[in-house]
Design a protein around this motif. Structure first.
Motif, mmCIF file in Angstrom:
data_model
loop_
_atom_site.group_PDB
_atom_site.id
_atom_site.type_symbol
_atom_site.label_atom_id
_atom_site.label_comp_id
_atom_site.label_asym_id
_atom_site.label_seq_id
_atom_site.Cartn_x
_atom_site.Cartn_y
_atom_site.Cartn_z
ATOM 1 N N ASP A 241 7.436 -30.148 -42.392
ATOM 2 C CA ASP A 241 8.445 -30.574 -43.367
ATOM 3 C C ASP A 241 7.778 -31.422 -44.444
ATOM 4 O OD1 ASP A 241 10.613 -31.395 -44.816
ATOM 5 O OD2 ASP A 241 11.443 -32.707 -43.265
ATOM 6 N N PRO A 242 7.338 -30.821 -45.548
ATOM 7 C CA PRO A 242 6.637 -31.576 -46.592
ATOM 8 C C PRO A 242 7.531 -32.502 -47.397
ATOM 9 C CG PRO A 242 6.929 -29.301 -47.272
ATOM 10 C CD PRO A 242 7.400 -29.375 -45.844
ATOM 11 N N GLY A 243 8.816 -32.501 -47.122
ATOM 12 C CA GLY A 243 9.705 -33.466 -47.767
ATOM 13 C C GLY A 243 9.937 -33.247 -49.239
ATOM 14 N N GLY A 244 10.125 -32.001 -49.647
ATOM 15 C CA GLY A 244 10.428 -31.730 -51.045
ATOM 16 C C GLY A 244 9.206 -31.593 -51.934
ATOM 17 N N ARG A 245 8.019 -31.867 -51.417
ATOM 18 C CA ARG A 245 6.791 -31.692 -52.181
ATOM 19 C C ARG A 245 6.172 -30.337 -51.841
ATOM 20 N NH1 ARG A 245 3.700 -36.839 -49.915
ATOM 21 N NH2 ARG A 245 4.768 -36.058 -48.039
ATOM 22 N N GLY A 248 0.899 -27.999 -49.881
ATOM 23 C CA GLY A 248 -0.509 -28.346 -50.069
ATOM 24 C C GLY A 248 -0.685 -29.733 -50.648
ATOM 25 N N ARG A 249 0.135 -30.067 -51.636
ATOM 26 C CA ARG A 249 0.035 -31.389 -52.244
ATOM 27 C C ARG A 249 0.426 -32.471 -51.246
ATOM 28 N NH1 ARG A 249 3.913 -33.650 -57.160
ATOM 29 N NH2 ARG A 249 3.362 -35.854 -56.909
ATOM 30 N N ALA A 250 1.504 -32.251 -50.511
ATOM 31 C CA ALA A 250 1.962 -33.242 -49.543
ATOM 32 C C ALA A 250 0.893 -33.497 -48.486
ATOM 33 C CB ALA A 250 3.257 -32.772 -48.878
ATOM 34 N N LEU A 251 0.291 -32.416 -47.989
ATOM 35 C CA LEU A 251 -0.737 -32.573 -46.962
ATOM 36 C C LEU A 251 -1.954 -33.301 -47.519
ATOM 37 C CD1 LEU A 251 -1.664 -32.019 -44.090
ATOM 38 C CD2 LEU A 251 -2.541 -29.814 -44.869
#
Length: 331
Positions: A241-245, A248-251
């Motif tokens: 769950d990248p939370g709306g990002r 790849g950027r969130a990670l």
């Protein structure tokens, strides 16, 4: 390229740039513009001289001039010690505070699991019998458990403990990226080992010995492992769950923050290793060695929940300053 002709044609530019670099703190507005223009021109000239492959002395002279001009144009970086101070007063505690619910949850789950195993072994003779023979349990309770902390010289033991704990924390942190599962396994394994030791000691009436030898170093040591595990769990959950990002950027953002935690925990585990190597087995006053462990733990928690909370509220994320919001991709 005729290097002598080239040098004669541009020598005045180089001399003027040297003058401006020396006077960089007292330049007027037009002189600053001139400095930037000359820096760009001399940089291009340096590239031309390098491409020609001639006169290494001239290449060295121009390289030094361009480097000094670059520092004058963009500003010198803060000294390394300032970066170090910023890391330990803002970056590391801010990330630890931001991810506090992850490692608090890891702490509660692991300690609860260990307590359940300890209670099971302490109250069920058949379960205790499965751990070892009566002779093996007696040897562990009366000798092996306490002797572990004094059988090696304190300094070398502290170094070994530091290495082992750093490895356990690194596993808990980095393996979390595989959807959290390996980190959960590391926590379960550590909880099982802790619970088994506690259960055997309490079942034999040596619970006071267990607590007296575990608490001095174990409070800070386990907290460090739990922090690493919490960060690892956050990495794995970011993939889920990248939370709306963008994923790849969130990670990438969470990985950069996780590296800050990993570096900070090296020092935390070093302190806990010193306590285990030099205090746990060698300070014979129980209340004193437990007190040392409690103080170390309290200082760490105060550090995270004061400096970390302040830095987090001021916008510190633990990410690399100036990191790009996106990466180029092939069309």
């Amino acid at each position: 390229m005729e290097i002598d002709v080239f040098a004669a044609a541009h020598r005045e530019d180089w001399k003027r740039l040297e003058v401006l670099v020396r006077r960089r703190r007292r330049l007027t507005g037009p002189e600053v513009d001139e400095l930037v223009d000359l820096y760009q021109r001399v940089s291009t000239q340096l590239s031309a001289v390098r491409s020609a492959g001639a006169d290494p002395a001239l290449v060295g002279r121009l390289s030094g001039l361009v480097a000094r001009a670059r520092a004058a144009v963009v500003g010198a970086h803060d000294p390394a010690w300032k970066d170090l101070v910023r890391f330990f007063t803002r970056t590391f505690p801010a990330v630890a505070y931001r991810l506090r619910w992850w490692w608090i949850g890891a702490s509660a789950g692991t300690v609860g699991f260990a307590a359940a195993i300890a209670w099971w072994l302490a109250t069920d003779p058949s379960a205790l019998a499965a751990v070892g023979t009566p002779e093996e349990i007696r040897a562990y309770v009366e000798h092996d458990f306490a002797n572990y902390y004094v059988e090696h010289p304190g300094a070398s033991f502290a170094a070994r403990v530091w290495t082992n704990n750093a490895w356990a924390a690194a596993q808990a942190l980095t393996l979390g990226v595989f959807l959290c599962l390996p980190t959960v396994y590391v926590l379960a394994l550590n909880g099982a080992n802790l619970g088994a030791a506690a259960g055997v000691m309490f079942a034999s009436g040596k619970g006071d010995v267990f607590l007296g030898l575990i608490l001095p170093h174990g409070l800070l040591e386990l907290t460090a492992v739990f922090v690493a595990a919490g960060v690892g769990l956050k990495l794995g959950w970011t993939i889920i769950d990248p939370g709306g990002r963008p994923r790849g950027r969130a990670l990438a953002e969470e990985v950069r923050a996780a590296m800050a935690v990993a570096l900070g925990l090296v020092l935390v585990l070093f302190v806990s290793g010193l306590i285990e190597g030099l205090v746990t087995g060698w300070v014979h006053v129980t209340w004193l060695r437990i007190g040392i462990g409690v103080v170390a733990e309290a200082l760490f928690l105060a550090y995270v929940f004061t400096l970390g909370r302040k830095a987090h509220r001021e916008g510190e994320s633990g990410d690399v300053e100036g990191a790009p919001a996106s990466a180029p991709t092939a069309a």
